[in-house]
Design a protein around this motif. Structure first.
Motif, short mmCIF file in Angstrom:
data_model
loop_
_atom_site.label_atom_id
_atom_site.label_comp_id
_atom_site.label_asym_id
_atom_site.label_seq_id
_atom_site.Cartn_x
_atom_site.Cartn_y
_atom_site.Cartn_z
N LEU A 21 83.34 -19.53 -77.56
CA LEU A 21 82.88 -20.92 -77.63
C LEU A 21 84.02 -21.89 -77.34
O LEU A 21 83.82 -22.91 -76.68
CB LEU A 21 82.23 -21.23 -78.97
N ARG A 22 85.23 -21.59 -77.81
CA ARG A 22 86.39 -22.45 -77.50
C ARG A 22 86.66 -22.46 -75.99
O ARG A 22 86.96 -23.50 -75.41
CB ARG A 22 87.63 -21.96 -78.25
N TRP A 23 86.55 -21.29 -75.35
CA TRP A 23 86.78 -21.19 -73.91
C TRP A 23 85.72 -21.99 -73.16
O TRP A 23 86.03 -22.73 -72.23
CB TRP A 23 86.78 -19.73 -73.48
N TRP A 24 84.44 -21.81 -73.55
CA TRP A 24 83.36 -22.58 -72.91
C TRP A 24 83.62 -24.07 -73.05
O TRP A 24 83.44 -24.84 -72.12
CB TRP A 24 82.02 -22.25 -73.55
N ARG A 25 84.04 -24.50 -74.23
CA ARG A 25 84.29 -25.93 -74.47
C ARG A 25 85.43 -26.42 -73.58
O ARG A 25 85.34 -27.49 -72.99
CB ARG A 25 84.62 -26.14 -75.95
N ALA A 26 86.49 -25.64 -73.45
CA ALA A 26 87.62 -26.02 -72.60
C ALA A 26 87.22 -26.13 -71.13
O ALA A 26 87.75 -26.96 -70.40
CB ALA A 26 88.76 -25.02 -72.77
N LYS A 27 86.27 -25.28 -70.71
CA LYS A 27 85.82 -25.27 -69.32
C LYS A 27 84.57 -26.12 -69.11
O LYS A 27 84.01 -26.13 -68.01
CB LYS A 27 85.51 -23.82 -68.88
N ASN A 28 84.13 -26.84 -70.14
CA ASN A 28 82.93 -27.67 -70.09
C ASN A 28 81.69 -26.85 -69.75
O ASN A 28 80.84 -27.26 -68.97
CB ASN A 28 83.11 -28.85 -69.12
N LEU A 29 81.60 -25.67 -70.35
CA LEU A 29 80.45 -24.77 -70.21
C LEU A 29 79.80 -24.66 -71.58
O LEU A 29 80.29 -25.20 -72.56
CB LEU A 29 80.92 -23.39 -69.73
N GLY A 30 78.73 -23.92 -71.64
CA GLY A 30 78.10 -23.64 -72.93
C GLY A 30 77.36 -24.84 -73.48
O GLY A 30 77.16 -25.85 -72.82
N PRO A 31 76.93 -24.72 -74.73
CA PRO A 31 76.14 -25.78 -75.36
C PRO A 31 76.98 -27.02 -75.63
O PRO A 31 78.20 -26.96 -75.75
CB PRO A 31 75.66 -25.14 -76.66
N SER A 33 78.83 -29.84 -77.48
CA SER A 33 79.56 -29.87 -78.74
C SER A 33 80.25 -31.22 -78.86
O SER A 33 80.35 -31.97 -77.89
CB SER A 33 80.58 -28.74 -78.80
N PHE A 34 80.75 -31.51 -80.05
CA PHE A 34 81.46 -32.77 -80.27
C PHE A 34 82.40 -32.57 -81.45
O PHE A 34 82.32 -31.58 -82.17
CB PHE A 34 80.47 -33.92 -80.53
N VAL A 35 83.32 -33.52 -81.60
CA VAL A 35 84.28 -33.45 -82.70
C VAL A 35 83.84 -34.44 -83.78
O VAL A 35 83.55 -35.60 -83.49
CB VAL A 35 85.70 -33.77 -82.21
N LEU A 36 83.78 -33.95 -84.99
CA LEU A 36 83.46 -34.78 -86.15
C LEU A 36 84.64 -34.64 -87.10
O LEU A 36 84.87 -33.55 -87.67
CB LEU A 36 82.17 -34.29 -86.80
N GLY A 37 85.41 -35.69 -87.22
CA GLY A 37 86.66 -35.59 -87.98
C GLY A 37 87.62 -34.71 -87.19
O GLY A 37 87.98 -35.05 -86.08
N ARG A 38 87.97 -33.58 -87.75
CA ARG A 38 88.86 -32.63 -87.07
C ARG A 38 88.15 -31.34 -86.70
O ARG A 38 88.79 -30.34 -86.39
CB ARG A 38 90.06 -32.33 -87.96
N HIS A 39 86.82 -31.35 -86.75
CA HIS A 39 86.05 -30.12 -86.56
C HIS A 39 85.13 -30.21 -85.35
O HIS A 39 84.47 -31.23 -85.15
CB HIS A 39 85.21 -29.81 -87.80
N VAL A 40 85.09 -29.15 -84.56
CA VAL A 40 84.13 -29.04 -83.47
C VAL A 40 82.79 -28.68 -84.09
O VAL A 40 82.69 -27.75 -84.90
CB VAL A 40 84.55 -27.97 -82.45
N MET A 41 81.75 -29.44 -83.72
CA MET A 41 80.43 -29.25 -84.29
C MET A 41 79.40 -29.09 -83.19
O MET A 41 79.61 -29.54 -82.04
CB MET A 41 80.04 -30.47 -85.15
N TYR A 42 78.28 -28.48 -83.55
CA TYR A 42 77.15 -28.28 -82.65
C TYR A 42 75.88 -28.68 -83.37
O TYR A 42 75.74 -28.39 -84.57
CB TYR A 42 77.04 -26.80 -82.25
N ARG A 43 74.97 -29.31 -82.66
CA ARG A 43 73.64 -29.57 -83.22
C ARG A 43 72.77 -28.35 -82.99
O ARG A 43 72.80 -27.77 -81.89
CB ARG A 43 72.99 -30.77 -82.54
N GLN A 44 71.98 -27.99 -83.98
CA GLN A 44 71.06 -26.86 -83.84
C GLN A 44 70.16 -27.05 -82.61
O GLN A 44 69.94 -26.12 -81.85
CB GLN A 44 70.20 -26.74 -85.11
N SER A 45 69.66 -28.26 -82.42
CA SER A 45 68.76 -28.53 -81.28
C SER A 45 69.47 -28.33 -79.94
O SER A 45 68.85 -27.87 -78.98
CB SER A 45 68.18 -29.94 -81.37
#
Length: 65
Positions: A21-31, A33-45
Motif C-alpha cells: 500500500l505504501r508503494w501504491w501510494r508513492a506511485k499514485n496507484l491503488g485506492p 488515501s489521505f493523511v489525517l494528522g500524521r497517519h495515512v488513512m483510507y475510507r471504507q467506501s
C-alpha cells in the motif's frame, strides 16, 4: 463520511501488505488515501470502489451480463 481505516487495517482488508500500500501510494496507484494528522488513512467506501474497479477491469470468463 464513512468508516476510516489505517494503512494497516486497509492492508488487512485488501489482503495485501502495508509495504504494498505504501508503494501504491508513492506511485499514485491503488485506492484513494489521505493523511489525517500524521497517519495515512483510507475510507471504507474508497476501498470498496477500488475493488469493484479492479474486478471490472480484470474479470474473465463467466456469462455476459
Amino acid at each position: 463520511m464513512g468508516e476510516l481505516k489505517t494503512l494497516n487495517e486497509a492492508a488487512d482488508y485488501l489482503r495485501s501488505s502495508p509495504k504494498t500500500l505504501r508503494w501504491w501510494r508513492a506511485k499514485n496507484l491503488g485506492p484513494t488515501s489521505f493523511v489525517l494528522g500524521r497517519h495515512v488513512m483510507y475510507r471504507q467506501s474508497d476501498l470498496e470502489s477500488w475493488i469493484r474497479e479492479q474486478v471490472d477491469a480484470t474479470k474473465r470468463g463467466g456469462q455476459p451480463g
